[in-house]
Motif scaffolding. Structure first.
Motif, PDB file in Angstrom:
ATOM      1  N   GLY A  71      16.781 -12.134  -7.354  1.00 22.37           N
ATOM      2  CA  GLY A  71      15.469 -11.514  -7.558  1.00 22.37           C
ATOM      3  C   GLY A  71      15.066 -10.711  -6.321  1.00 22.37           C
ATOM      4  N   LEU A  72      14.282  -9.654  -6.550  1.00 25.42           N
ATOM      5  CA  LEU A  72      13.846  -8.808  -5.429  1.00 25.42           C
ATOM      6  C   LEU A  72      12.349  -9.041  -5.226  1.00 25.42           C
ATOM      7  CD1 LEU A  72      15.510  -5.519  -6.796  1.00 25.42           C
ATOM      8  CD2 LEU A  72      16.492  -7.075  -5.085  1.00 25.42           C
ATOM      9  N   VAL A  73      11.964  -9.485  -4.036  1.00 25.87           N
ATOM     10  CA  VAL A  73      10.537  -9.717  -3.762  1.00 25.87           C
ATOM     11  C   VAL A  73       9.901  -8.399  -3.368  1.00 25.87           C
ATOM     12  CG1 VAL A  73       8.879 -11.100  -2.482  1.00 25.87           C
ATOM     13  CG2 VAL A  73      11.249 -11.830  -2.616  1.00 25.87           C
ATOM     14  N   HIS A  74       8.759  -8.092  -3.960  1.00 28.82           N
ATOM     15  CA  HIS A  74       8.047  -6.855  -3.616  1.00 28.82           C
ATOM     16  C   HIS A  74       6.652  -7.185  -3.097  1.00 28.82           C
ATOM     17  CE1 HIS A  74      10.476  -3.614  -5.909  1.00 28.82           C
ATOM     18  NE2 HIS A  74      11.247  -4.494  -5.327  1.00 28.82           N
ATOM     19  N   SER A  91       0.654  -7.911  -0.930  1.00 28.09           N
ATOM     20  CA  SER A  91       0.662  -9.174  -0.192  1.00 28.09           C
ATOM     21  C   SER A  91      -0.425  -9.203   0.874  1.00 28.09           C
ATOM     22  CB  SER A  91       2.039  -9.407   0.443  1.00 28.09           C
ATOM     23  OG  SER A  91       3.005  -9.464  -0.572  1.00 28.09           O
ATOM     24  N   ASP A  92      -0.606  -8.080   1.588  1.00 33.69           N
ATOM     25  CA  ASP A  92      -1.661  -8.037   2.614  1.00 33.69           C
ATOM     26  C   ASP A  92      -3.037  -8.263   1.987  1.00 33.69           C
ATOM     27  OD1 ASP A  92       0.298  -7.474   4.384  1.00 33.69           O
ATOM     28  OD2 ASP A  92      -0.178  -5.338   4.601  1.00 33.69           O
ATOM     29  N   GLY A  96      -0.843 -12.982   1.012  1.00 30.49           N
ATOM     30  CA  GLY A  96       0.599 -13.232   1.059  1.00 30.49           C
ATOM     31  C   GLY A  96       1.271 -13.393  -0.293  1.00 30.49           C
ATOM     32  N   ARG A  97       0.535 -13.232  -1.397  1.00 29.02           N
ATOM     33  CA  ARG A  97       1.192 -13.346  -2.700  1.00 29.02           C
ATOM     34  C   ARG A  97       2.018 -12.089  -2.984  1.00 29.02           C
ATOM     35  NH1 ARG A  97      -0.777 -17.520  -5.576  1.00 29.02           N
ATOM     36  NH2 ARG A  97      -0.628 -16.650  -7.676  1.00 29.02           N
TER      37      ARG A  97
END
Ligand code: FAD
Ligand code: DHB
Length: 393
Positions: A71-74, A91-92, A96-97
């Motif tokens: 999986g690629l985290v974006h 995320s910011d 952080g999600r």
């Protein structure tokens, strides 16, 4: 052949498979009936964006091995309009999600492997599934398989058979209230054997229509363009698709879109659909059987996962503790999120697509909205927290 089970599940899409897996983790038996073949459900190209909460649930349920590897985290997405890109720092803006790119068919493969490794019963290629006695304590599923009739007596039935399944229509007339909205556009989606031209998803709004650049892996791209809802795919040879994508995604600083062989293509209409309640007697609807959201919010699969998580908890409370409160509240516990997600998906759809009947007014409002979410931290945060998935609804 088994003829009784605790939960009879119709459909081996993400909803039915995950429900069966979560029930198994609680020691609850289920049987899945699926009309298509295993190969067909494993190869069906659809969603690709997993919310943080979806990934957490899959990982916590022993389904995260390949997802964590492949999986690629974006941490952000781009909104592109007027020739410029604007990053929404997901995320910011959300403590952080993040979202993960992992194809729905990979989730389905992982689930089928996990279920079969645990000796689960999944009957593929069944016909003529019929529900009866859903308002009794022993509902029955009848079906045909290999030319023979079978009967499965259940404690409960889960209708996880998507938007065109049989379970929803088995509920007596007058019980369900249906909400339906058809958007005046569809998406033509392609899967292409070419390295993505972007590191993060690009949602592009253009006078010629919406375009989306997503991805699946370092070698595979997934792209969509807005088309008429009844568009004929034969009007779109591959060269025309690439050309249109390039025009709609062009930037003033000369960004280029790499093209490549198209592996798969299809057209999906955009619609919103909800039935209330999502249950009747001993039949519980989950996922696309109960609701459809327009794809612009990337939410359908995530909503399905939320439903079956709630449903598995409710069945577990019934079978393990003998309490039925969670079963009674199932629909109410799902519909809050369903409508939140309808609203967000509608917001994204209305902001980003071109309306063919627009006299210019709607376009100006869209531009004002895009400029607002790209310049106000409060507006960007609202988009971001919905996009990564609200933990509390
Ligand atoms: P389904 O996946 O439809 O599964 C239902 C299953 O039931 C199927 O296998 C079907 O064959 C079976 N079935 C149907 N009728 C019967 C019957 N009578 N008897 C037995 N079996 C039956 N969601 C996202 O979250 N993110 C995205 O990025 C996203 N992108 C999408 C892009 C596209 C092009 C499309 C079409 C959808 C997208 N979605 C997205 C939505 C997502 O794919 C669906 O919400 C998801 O598949 C729902 O899962 P489900 O298991 O409820 O239904
Ligand atoms: C994808 C699908 C969506 O509907 C979306 O909004 C973003 C990405 C995808 O298939 O990757």
């Amino acid at each position: 052949m088994k003829n009784t089970t605790q939960v009879g599940i119709i459909g081996a899409g993400p909803s039915g498979l995950l429900l069966s897996h979560l029930l198994h983790l609680q020691g609850i038996d289920s049987v899945i009936l699926e009309s298509r073949s295993r190969q067909y459900v494993e190869e069906r190209v659809r969603a690709g964006v997993l919310e943080q909460g979806t990934v957490d649930l899959l990982c916590d349920s022993d389904l995260g091995d390949r997802l964590r590897r492949e999986g690629l985290v974006h941490h952000g997405i781009e909104l592109r309009f007027d020739g410029r890109g604007h990053r929404i720092a997901l995320s910011d803006l959300t403590g952080g999600r993040a979202i993960w790119i992992y194809g729905q068919q990979e989730v389905v493969k992982d689930l089928i492997n996990a279920r079969l490794a645990a000796d689960a019963t999944i009957h593929f290629e069944v016909d003529e599934v019929k529900l009866s006695g859903i308002d009794s304590t022993r509902p029955v599923l009848e079906y045909r398989r290999d030319g023979r009739d079978h009967k499965l007596t259940c404690d409960f039935i889960a209708g996880c058979d998507g938007s065109h399944g049989v379970s929803r229509d088995s509920i007596p007339a007058g019980v369900l209230r249906t909400y339906h909205h058809v958007y005046p556009f569809g998406w033509l989606g392609i899967l292409a054997a070419v390295a993505p031209s972007t590191e993060e998803l690009i949602y592009a709004s253009h006078d010629r229509g919406f375009a989306l650049h997503s991805l699946r892996s370092p070698e595979i791209s997934r792209l969509y363009i807005q088309v008429e809802p009844d568009e004929d795919i034969n009007n779109w040879p591959d060269d025309r698709i690439w050309e249109e994508l390039s025009i709609r995604m062009a930037t003033d600083d000369g960004w280029t879109l790499q093209s490549g062989p198209v592996l798969e293509k299809g057209i999906t209409p955009m619609r919103s659909f909800v039935v209330e309640p999502m249950q009747f007697g001993r039949l519980f609807l989950a996922g696309d059987a109960a609701h459809i959201v327009p794809a612009t919010g990337a939410k359908g699969l995530n909503l399905a996962v939320h439903d079956v998580h709630k449903l598995a908890e409710a069945f577990s409370a019934w079978f393990r503790a003998g309490t039925n409160e969670l079963l009674e509240q199932y629909s109410a516990n799902c519909l809050g999120r369903v409508w939140r997600v309808q609203d967000f998906s509608s917001f994204m759809s209305l902001m980003l697509h071109r309306y063919s009947d627009d006299d210019g007014f709607r376009g100006r409002l869209q531009r004002a909205q895009l400029n607002y979410v790209c310049s106000s931290q409060a507006a960007a945060r609202s988009l971001a927290e919905n996009y990564v998935g609200l933990p509390h609804v």
